[in-house]
Design a protein around this motif. Structure first.
Motif, mmCIF file in Angstrom:
data_model
loop_
_atom_site.group_PDB
_atom_site.id
_atom_site.type_symbol
_atom_site.label_atom_id
_atom_site.label_comp_id
_atom_site.label_asym_id
_atom_site.label_seq_id
_atom_site.Cartn_x
_atom_site.Cartn_y
_atom_site.Cartn_z
ATOM 1 N N GLY A 172 11.396 10.260 -29.544
ATOM 2 C CA GLY A 172 10.574 9.499 -28.599
ATOM 3 C C GLY A 172 10.462 8.026 -28.931
ATOM 4 N N HIS A 173 10.831 7.661 -30.174
ATOM 5 C CA HIS A 173 10.667 6.264 -30.577
ATOM 6 C C HIS A 173 11.988 5.519 -30.730
ATOM 7 C CE1 HIS A 173 6.506 7.068 -30.538
ATOM 8 N NE2 HIS A 173 6.704 8.127 -31.293
ATOM 9 N N ILE A 174 13.032 6.100 -30.122
ATOM 10 C CA ILE A 174 14.258 5.331 -29.905
ATOM 11 C C ILE A 174 13.897 4.225 -28.912
ATOM 12 C CG2 ILE A 174 16.507 5.434 -28.742
ATOM 13 C CD1 ILE A 174 16.772 8.303 -29.836
ATOM 14 N N THR A 175 14.322 2.993 -29.187
ATOM 15 C CA THR A 175 14.006 1.885 -28.268
ATOM 16 C C THR A 175 14.928 1.967 -27.044
ATOM 17 O OG1 THR A 175 13.318 0.501 -30.099
ATOM 18 C CG2 THR A 175 13.823 -0.618 -28.035
ATOM 19 N N SER A 176 14.311 2.046 -25.863
ATOM 20 C CA SER A 176 15.076 2.120 -24.611
ATOM 21 C C SER A 176 15.068 0.792 -23.867
ATOM 22 C CB SER A 176 14.493 3.212 -23.708
ATOM 23 O OG SER A 176 14.760 4.482 -24.256
ATOM 24 N N ILE A 177 13.950 0.104 -23.898
ATOM 25 C CA ILE A 177 13.844 -1.205 -23.241
ATOM 26 C C ILE A 177 13.695 -2.242 -24.350
ATOM 27 C CG2 ILE A 177 12.563 -2.616 -21.572
ATOM 28 C CD1 ILE A 177 13.539 -0.152 -20.177
ATOM 29 N N VAL A 178 14.715 -3.050 -24.538
ATOM 30 C CA VAL A 178 14.725 -3.977 -25.679
ATOM 31 C C VAL A 178 13.755 -5.142 -25.453
ATOM 32 C CG1 VAL A 178 16.166 -5.498 -27.084
ATOM 33 C CG2 VAL A 178 17.091 -3.335 -26.257
ATOM 34 N N CYS B 259 9.638 2.093 -26.180
ATOM 35 C CA CYS B 259 10.132 3.376 -26.708
ATOM 36 C C CYS B 259 10.484 4.332 -25.567
ATOM 37 C CB CYS B 259 9.075 4.050 -27.578
ATOM 38 S SG CYS B 259 8.766 3.201 -29.129
ATOM 39 N N LEU B 260 11.412 5.249 -25.838
ATOM 40 C CA LEU B 260 11.782 6.282 -24.860
ATOM 41 C C LEU B 260 10.542 7.036 -24.370
ATOM 42 C CD1 LEU B 260 14.098 7.855 -23.447
ATOM 43 C CD2 LEU B 260 14.192 9.339 -25.461
ATOM 44 N N GLU B 261 9.585 7.240 -25.267
ATOM 45 C CA GLU B 261 8.347 7.952 -24.915
ATOM 46 C C GLU B 261 7.604 7.272 -23.764
ATOM 47 O OE1 GLU B 261 4.373 8.662 -27.482
ATOM 48 O OE2 GLU B 261 6.059 9.929 -28.070
ATOM 49 N N THR B 262 7.703 5.948 -23.668
ATOM 50 C CA THR B 262 6.983 5.239 -22.596
ATOM 51 C C THR B 262 7.657 5.435 -21.232
ATOM 52 O OG1 THR B 262 8.206 3.144 -22.866
ATOM 53 C CG2 THR B 262 6.230 3.455 -24.240
ATOM 54 N N ILE B 263 8.851 6.032 -21.232
ATOM 55 C CA ILE B 263 9.609 6.237 -19.990
ATOM 56 C C ILE B 263 9.729 7.721 -19.631
ATOM 57 C CG2 ILE B 263 11.905 5.994 -18.923
ATOM 58 C CD1 ILE B 263 12.254 3.529 -20.832
ATOM 59 N N ALA B 264 10.116 8.547 -20.614
ATOM 60 C CA ALA B 264 10.515 9.931 -20.313
ATOM 61 C C ALA B 264 9.412 10.959 -20.521
ATOM 62 C CB ALA B 264 11.733 10.306 -21.160
ATOM 63 N N SER B 265 8.256 10.551 -21.035
ATOM 64 C CA SER B 265 7.128 11.482 -21.142
ATOM 65 C C SER B 265 6.529 11.673 -19.750
ATOM 66 C CB SER B 265 6.062 10.906 -22.080
ATOM 67 O OG SER B 265 5.549 9.697 -21.540
ATOM 68 N N ALA B 266 5.665 12.667 -19.609
ATOM 69 C CA ALA B 266 4.971 12.869 -18.323
ATOM 70 C C ALA B 266 4.189 11.604 -17.967
ATOM 71 C CB ALA B 266 4.031 14.066 -18.434
ATOM 72 N N THR B 267 3.551 11.010 -18.969
ATOM 73 C CA THR B 267 2.783 9.779 -18.773
ATOM 74 C C THR B 267 3.699 8.648 -18.314
ATOM 75 O OG1 THR B 267 1.802 10.532 -20.856
ATOM 76 C CG2 THR B 267 0.905 8.516 -19.927
ATOM 77 N N PHE C 87 15.693 6.531 -12.837
ATOM 78 C CA PHE C 87 15.343 5.606 -13.930
ATOM 79 C C PHE C 87 15.043 6.404 -15.205
ATOM 80 C CE2 PHE C 87 11.945 3.326 -16.275
ATOM 81 C CZ PHE C 87 12.633 2.162 -16.615
ATOM 82 N N THR C 88 14.246 7.458 -15.053
ATOM 83 C CA THR C 88 13.849 8.291 -16.202
ATOM 84 C C THR C 88 15.068 8.949 -16.845
ATOM 85 O OG1 THR C 88 11.747 8.771 -15.076
ATOM 86 C CG2 THR C 88 12.344 10.202 -16.928
ATOM 87 N N THR C 89 15.889 9.597 -16.017
ATOM 88 C CA THR C 89 17.021 10.357 -16.567
ATOM 89 C C THR C 89 18.125 9.441 -17.089
ATOM 90 O OG1 THR C 89 17.895 10.647 -14.310
ATOM 91 C CG2 THR C 89 16.612 12.472 -15.231
ATOM 92 N N SER C 90 18.226 8.207 -16.553
ATOM 93 C CA SER C 90 19.263 7.306 -17.075
ATOM 94 C C SER C 90 18.940 6.933 -18.523
ATOM 95 C CB SER C 90 19.407 6.064 -16.202
ATOM 96 O OG SER C 90 18.266 5.238 -16.310
ATOM 97 N N HIS C 91 17.680 6.647 -18.810
ATOM 98 C CA HIS C 91 17.290 6.301 -20.184
ATOM 99 C C HIS C 91 17.328 7.527 -21.102
ATOM 100 C CE1 HIS C 91 16.369 2.076 -19.856
ATOM 101 N NE2 HIS C 91 15.788 2.308 -18.686
#
Length: 324
Positions: A168-174, A187-195, A242-246
């Motif tokens: 979840g803490h892989i950086t997705s948006i630099v 972080c990926l968590e800010t995009i792909a989590s339910a939140t 957007f979610t699935t691309s990241h």
């Protein structure tokens, strides 16, 4: 061996709201399961006592002695010292520098092994769930956060100080990413989590005044977004893409490094099933090496809330039994 096979394992999965407990046999089949509320008062200091009492009460109810059990395998959130079962920090529980293994062993009189909650869920899926016995497995849990467990050659990977698998803490948006609870941004968590899915939907809502998500009264959920996507809504399609691309890019990068035979997607968001899996696989296929792609099967986790307790039992079977 026959005598040992008749003994049971205890699986414990500590969550922020409830603690799941189960008695599990040698073959990973749940014999009894129940849960108790998580008491986070006084920085979580009563939790081990409550677990010990719950186990004692259940053993008494079933007429089983302590000697019927090999040991306890427990999953806990937070940063854990694997060898000693020492919790450095568990934000959602309140623990800091908490000797979880020692306290639980003292209060139950049984040997205890501790691991991270996402790791034991991955082990549970490998043993009895969607992992189907795969020895090289990547497990990604999409819930309020994004968790992960990496299994290589049948062993969970912990890394040098217990931090391996923090997918979840892989950086997705630099640049310009959203603030994450870990202190980093994007972080990926800010995009792909339910939140994260809900946040993306809300942030792009004004661009789609005709979208069906506008018509929902009350708070929007990730499920609403996937339902609207399934119905062909243009706004929801944009959010899911957007979610699935990241997520697909992150998983492909991991798979290129790890070459898993199974990629198991769990957590609440995974209930979307193929609505999530099909666009995710499409993105994964763009970035995974051809041979990596050929070797990796995607699957939705099958054990649900039981994954953690079953993974805990696997730890007892494979780690504690070797010592007994």
């Amino acid at each position: 061996m026959m005598m040992v096979e008749k003994k049971w394992f205890i699986g414990v999965d500590l969550g922020g709201t409830t603690i799941k407990l189960a008695f599990i046999n040698y073959y990973g089949e749940i014999q009894h399961k129940w849960e108790i509320p998580t008491d986070k008062s006084e920085e979580g200091r009563h939790i081990t006592t409550h677990i010990a009492r719950a186990l004692d009460d259940k053993m008494e109810e079933l007429g089983l002695p302590n000697s019927h059990f090999i040991g306890i395998g427990m999953g806990a959130p937070g940063f854990i010292e694997m060898e000693t079962g020492f919790i450095y920090h568990a934000v959602n529980i309140g623990w800091r520098d908490f000797p979880l293994k020692d306290k639980l062993e003292m209060e139950t009189g049984l040997p205890v092994i501790i691991d991270n909650d996402a790791n034991i869920a991955a082990l549970g899926e490998m043993w009895r769930g969607a992992g189907d016995g795969a020895r090289d497995l990547l497990c990604v849990t999409l819930g309020t956060g994004v968790g992960g467990g990496i299994i290589s050659g049948g062993e969970i990977i912990h890394g040098t100080n217990g931090m391996a698998g923090e997918i979840g803490h892989i950086t997705s948006i630099v640049d310009g990413g959203v603030q994450c609870n870990c202190g980093k941004k994007g972080c990926l968590e800010t995009i792909a989590s339910a939140t994260g899915v809900v946040r993306t939907a809300l942030e792009t809502m004004d661009e789609h005044p005709e979208g069906s998500l506008h018509k929902i009264s009350g708070e929007i959920t990730a499920r609403d977004v996937f339902d609207a996507y399934r119905a062909g809504d243009a706004h929801a399609t944009e959010v899911v893409n957007f979610t699935t691309s990241h997520l697909g890019l992150a998983i492909a990068n991991l798979a290129n490094a790890l070459n898993p035979s199974k990629i198991v997607i769990g957590g609440g968001v995974s209930k979307a099933g193929d609505t999530l899996l099909l666009p995710l696989k499409e993105e994964f296929d763009k970035f995974a090496l051809p041979r990596v792609k050929e070797g990796a099967d995607f699957a939705i986790a099958t054990l649900g809330n039981d994954a953690g307790v079953i993974g805990g039992a696997w730890l007892v079977k494979t780690k504690l039994m070797q010592k007994s």
